[in-house]
Structures are given as C-alpha cells and as structure tokens.
Design a protein around this motif. Structure first.
Motif, PDB file in Angstrom:
ATOM      1  N   GLU A 238     -41.145  12.622  16.524  1.00  0.00           N
ATOM      2  CA  GLU A 238     -41.939  14.095  16.539  1.00  0.00           C
ATOM      3  C   GLU A 238     -41.768  14.650  15.097  1.00  0.00           C
ATOM      4  O   GLU A 238     -42.523  15.299  14.693  1.00  0.00           O
ATOM      5  CB  GLU A 238     -41.048  15.067  17.487  1.00  0.00           C
ATOM      6  N   TRP A 239     -40.582  14.338  14.292  1.00  0.00           N
ATOM      7  CA  TRP A 239     -40.702  14.885  12.995  1.00  0.00           C
ATOM      8  C   TRP A 239     -41.597  13.965  12.040  1.00  0.00           C
ATOM      9  O   TRP A 239     -42.357  14.425  11.350  1.00  0.00           O
ATOM     10  CB  TRP A 239     -39.062  15.008  12.183  1.00  0.00           C
ATOM     11  N   ASN A 240     -41.408  12.818  12.137  1.00  0.00           N
ATOM     12  CA  ASN A 240     -42.048  11.899  11.109  1.00  0.00           C
ATOM     13  C   ASN A 240     -43.294  11.754  11.490  1.00  0.00           C
ATOM     14  O   ASN A 240     -44.251  11.491  10.466  1.00  0.00           O
ATOM     15  CB  ASN A 240     -41.080  10.574  11.046  1.00  0.00           C
ATOM     16  N   TYR A 241     -43.788  11.735  12.682  1.00  0.00           N
ATOM     17  CA  TYR A 241     -45.472  11.472  12.920  1.00  0.00           C
ATOM     18  C   TYR A 241     -45.898  12.609  13.804  1.00  0.00           C
ATOM     19  O   TYR A 241     -47.114  12.961  13.421  1.00  0.00           O
ATOM     20  CB  TYR A 241     -45.456  10.085  13.804  1.00  0.00           C
ATOM     21  N   GLY A 242     -45.006  13.256  14.781  1.00  0.00           N
ATOM     22  CA  GLY A 242     -45.634  14.246  15.474  1.00  0.00           C
ATOM     23  C   GLY A 242     -45.903  15.672  14.835  1.00  0.00           C
ATOM     24  O   GLY A 242     -46.663  16.357  15.100  1.00  0.00           O
ATOM     25  N   ARG A 243     -45.145  15.853  13.654  1.00  0.00           N
ATOM     26  CA  ARG A 243     -45.589  16.873  12.437  1.00  0.00           C
ATOM     27  C   ARG A 243     -46.795  16.816  11.795  1.00  0.00           C
ATOM     28  O   ARG A 243     -47.046  17.885  11.021  1.00  0.00           O
ATOM     29  CB  ARG A 243     -44.189  17.328  11.909  1.00  0.00           C
ATOM     30  N   SER A 244     -47.502  15.588  12.184  1.00  0.00           N
ATOM     31  CA  SER A 244     -48.533  15.650  11.268  1.00  0.00           C
ATOM     32  C   SER A 244     -49.717  16.707  11.748  1.00  0.00           C
ATOM     33  O   SER A 244     -49.728  16.979  12.859  1.00  0.00           O
ATOM     34  CB  SER A 244     -49.314  14.075  11.259  1.00  0.00           C
ATOM     35  N   PRO A 245     -50.538  17.297  10.801  1.00  0.00           N
ATOM     36  CA  PRO A 245     -51.632  18.076  11.127  1.00  0.00           C
ATOM     37  C   PRO A 245     -52.669  17.521  12.041  1.00  0.00           C
ATOM     38  O   PRO A 245     -52.636  16.364  11.985  1.00  0.00           O
ATOM     39  CB  PRO A 245     -52.075  18.376   9.823  1.00  0.00           C
ATOM     40  N   LYS A 246     -53.189  18.365  12.826  1.00  0.00           N
ATOM     41  CA  LYS A 246     -54.139  17.693  13.627  1.00  0.00           C
ATOM     42  C   LYS A 246     -55.329  17.131  13.028  1.00  0.00           C
ATOM     43  O   LYS A 246     -55.726  17.400  11.744  1.00  0.00           O
ATOM     44  CB  LYS A 246     -54.886  18.760  14.706  1.00  0.00           C
ATOM     45  N   PHE A 247     -55.823  15.818  13.675  1.00  0.00           N
ATOM     46  CA  PHE A 247     -57.091  15.346  12.866  1.00  0.00           C
ATOM     47  C   PHE A 247     -57.722  14.342  13.877  1.00  0.00           C
ATOM     48  O   PHE A 247     -57.465  14.292  14.982  1.00  0.00           O
ATOM     49  CB  PHE A 247     -56.210  14.069  11.937  1.00  0.00           C
ATOM     50  N   ASN A 248     -58.804  13.983  13.595  1.00  0.00           N
ATOM     51  CA  ASN A 248     -59.756  13.192  14.132  1.00  0.00           C
ATOM     52  C   ASN A 248     -60.192  11.863  13.642  1.00  0.00           C
ATOM     53  O   ASN A 248     -60.089  11.856  12.239  1.00  0.00           O
ATOM     54  CB  ASN A 248     -60.901  13.978  14.939  1.00  0.00           C
TER      55      ASN A 248
END
Length: 332
Positions: A238-248
């Motif tokens: 959740e921290w290392n990947y899940g915190r990424s900004p939304k993207f498509n």
C-alpha cells in the motif's frame, strides 16, 4: 552534530524507517547525520507513480527492492556501491529547498579528495556534466531531512536495467524522473579507494567542518520501534505501490487470436476501471472479465491470483492465460 550508527544494516526498508524514526522521535534540539548503504533497490520519490519508474521484469528477476521514501524528487537506484547521507535538522522556514547549504560540506570534502564536484541546477552534484549525487528534502514542519546519494562505485549497467521503462502509453500526475548522465566518484579519484575508506574520509571531513561529533547507538527499544515502523509502512504494498497517483495506461498487442487493446485506469494502486477492445472472437461478454478485475491491485501476482481459477477461452479463444496476464501487468 551527532552521527547515528546504523550498525551496517543494508535493508533499504529498515534504513528508510530508521531515517524517519530519527526525524520524528530524536531530540529536536540536536542536529544529526546518518550514513547508510542499501543492497540493490529502487527508491521511489514520494509523489511518483511506481509503475512509471521501474522495469518490473528485471526487478522481479533480480529480487531488487522497490521502496517509496517520504521525500519528493525522482527515482534512484541504490546498491552496495552507493553511499547515502542524511542531515536531520531544525526547519526554520528558510532551509527547505536550500540544497546549497546542505551539500556544501559534502562538496568541500569531495574537492579535498581531488574530485572537482559542484552543485548544479536545483539539487544535483556534478563533476563536469556527469551526475554523482542527487538530493531531496522532507519537512515535518519543525524538523527536516536533507538527504542524498553518492555514487561511489555503483553498477551503472544495473541502474539502466532497473530503471528502464517500456514506452507504454501512460498518463498520470506522478512526478516523472529525469534521467541524467551519471558517473561514479571512483572515476575521478587519482588512486583506488574502498567504500569503507571513502565513508571514513567523508565522515572525517564533515567532522572538521562542524562542531565535534559524537556517535549515537540506538537502544534495543529504539531498534524495535524502527522495525515496527518498517513493518507498518515500508514493508507494505500500500505504501510502495498503492500510494501512487491515479493514472491510466494503454496495453496493446497482436496475438494469434487477434489484437487485444486494453485501457486500464488505476487509483490508489488498484484497478478502478478497465476496458478491453480488439478483433478477437469470444463467446462470453468481455464485460464479465472486466468486472472481475475491478478493485484488484495493479500487480502481476494479484492479477494471477484473481484469475487463477478462470478459463479465458470463452473470452479470447486459445490464448494462454500467462500471455494475457503479462500484457495486462506490463511484463510481456
């Protein structure tokens, strides 16, 4: 200034947890210096989209850590040939973004070693036009970290491979890294020097540029608190990947069964929407497969688990499931 002894730990998640713990819990009336060396890892900036910064196939095959740090800036590659330094000080409102102040003593030591380093641009240390160090900062409001890398004898081939990202069609608001021409400090030394000797020389030079140092060793209670922070934050997807900004992202490929063109929307690291187009032939509504993928972490292992018991033949014909998953996850 107090030097924090990290006791030779090379796990990047533990070292980043130590850095944050010292920032938030050590004596606020004292300045600290921390050195640490990490085993192979990609360290992602706080505001970055992890997927945009890494080569997932190579990362997985080589068991390279991927860890998000609390400071901004771009993604960097660490290995045992890279020395990280961190100054933990008061934040008086004037020092944030003042990279010159915190890099000056490091540059001075490098110059005394015969390395003609200088601060160029906003936050990079260069020798001529080659980058040997990048720096970043983070503030809690009262305290701040100013930290950076020193490429001493890093494997440059690994840097290129770990951070090589395929040119998929990605649109996001993440802060994208700018790749620079990089070099090792060893390239500019007149005689060979070990990492241990370089670290000692740097520490001795920083001692001379400041008030007398003392070395601090964490208590077992403090180390346990650091390990707890690692487990509760830096170990987590959740921290290392899940915190990424939304993207498509668009994934497209032609197979024997026809072309598959996917538009994937990701928010908080999970698939929030997906549309699958193409000229393939299938009996079952593709919308059923799309619905099954909503909410799944955008990660190959999670996608594999979700589709483990599903037969894709009804959607695409004789397309191996592994090929579909590799396309979706960007590991084809």
């Amino acid at each position: 200034m107090i030097f924090i002894d990290n006791e030779g730990h090379t796990n990047p998640k533990l070292n980043l947890a130590l850095e944050e713990y010292a920032l938030r819990h050590f004596d606020a009336s004292t300045n600290y210096l921390l050195f640490y060396i990490n085993e192979p890892s990609v360290i992602i900036g706080r505001n970055q989209n992890t997927i945009e910064e890494i080569n997932p196939n190579y990362i997985s095959a080589q068991n390279i850590h991927v860890v998000r740090r609390i400071s901004g800036g771009g993604a960097v590659y660490h290995d045992l040939g890279n020395l990280n330094f961190s100054f933990i000080t008061d934040h008086d409102g004037q020092q944030i973004s003042n990279f010159e102040k915190f890099t000056a003593p490091v540059i001075s030591v490098l110059n005394n070693m015969g390395v003609p380093a200088a601060l160029k641009g906003r936050n990079d240390i260069l020798v001529t036009n080659q980058k040997i160090s990048g720096t970043a900062q983070f503030s809690t409001g009262k305290r701040m970290i100013s930290h950076g890398t020193l490429l001493f004898n890093t494997n440059m081939d690994e840097v290129a491979k770990a951070l090589h990202v395929k040119l998929d069609k990605i649109a996001s608001k993440g802060h994208k890294s700018v790749r620079s021409r990089v070099a090792n400090i060893t390239d500019f030394l007149s005689k060979p020097l070990s990492m241990a000797a370089f670290k000692n020389n740097l520490l001795a030079g920083l001692y001379q540029a400041s008030e007398p140092f003392e070395t601090y060793k964490l208590t077992e209670t403090e180390w346990q608190a650091v390990r707890d922070l690692k487990a509760e934050k830096y170990d987590l997807w959740e921290w290392n990947y899940g915190r990424s900004p939304k993207f498509n992202i668009q994934r497209q490929k032609r197979f024997a069964i026809g072309e598959i063109d996917m538009r994937v929307f990701v928010e908080k690291g999970r698939i929030s929407d997906i549309k699958i187009f193409g000229d393939f032939f299938g009996r079952q509504p593709i919308s059923d497969l799309e619905a099954l993928l909503i909410g799944v972490p955008y990660q190959k292992t999670a996608i594999e688990n979700q589709l483990n018991n599903l037969n894709l033949t009804g959607y695409f014909g004789t397309l191996p499931k592994t090929e579909f998953i590799n396309l979706l996850a960007g590991t084809d």
